[in-house]
Design a protein around this motif. Sequence first.
Motif: not given
Length: 311
Positions: A251-254, A287-290, A303-305, A307-311
């Motif tokens: 994901l890109l966070i501006g 929630n584990g995002g790096r 980047e998400h681990p 094993q996890k997903d976000h919606v």
Amino acid sequence: MSGRTESSADAATGGAIVASPRPRHESGPAEPQLRARAEAVAAAAARAAGVTFAELHTMSEMTQAASLIDRVWRPDNGAAMIPVAFLKVLSGCGGYVVGGFHGGRMVGVCVGLLSELGLHSHIAAVEDPLRGAGLGRAIKLDQRAWALRRGIGTVTWTYDPLISRNAYFNLAKLGAVAAEYLTDYYGAMNDGVNAAGPSDRILVRWDLAGTHVGRTLESGTAVPALDGAVVALGPGPDGRPVLGPRGARRLLIGIPADAEALRVSDPGLAAQWRTALRDVLSSLMANGGRVTGFTRDGFYLVEHPEQKDHV
């Protein structure tokens, strides 16, 4: 490069940056070579910036340093950002209290204190004429060499995640890693930089002997891999924050191009960006995002681990 590479009140309080008289030291068989290389890189950066560095010890030096910090950070309540006596104490206790000199005049200063992890870099200031001339980088490389000489392998500091140039400097140019999002960490800060708004910060860790740091310093910039990245937060046509999907692995966070100017020209919009960034980035990191990088055009890569997903 701005003179404001550190947060203006990076006190070693709470969490991973609790002050300790006995920091954990890193050691290994490559230490002598690593230290020698760090010394050489720091010396080259100082020459390129036209400065020399020296640890500060006398009250006269502390007074000059405190005055320089105040000129850069512009406290508006009449109190010094750091009292002269406290600088003296930090120096006497083995902390990093260093001035950068050009033509015999102090033009930069950086202050750090021993912490549980090694060294916590508290505040930095660079005079206006030399900002953008490599002095900020030279200070951090001097700090790295200073720490490694003492067997310290980790430096931490905080910065405002809305300040694009500092995010780029810390993550892309130095190779530091965003470790934690700290919400309103210091409360309202009444100085000419923070404008009394919420003091959200990102705590970064700089692994001085790490491969990533070494490669970043050697190449000059860490370039993040953007394959498949989706914009989860970015500026709309009117400059306001626009939310996007959060389900992709990358994901890109501006953030705004110049949040400090925005605080002056449109405080309401600046506040919207603070809230939006806090809601998105702090949630992802919790929630584990790096955070694995920062782009030149002002986007964090998260980047998400797997094993996890976000919606």
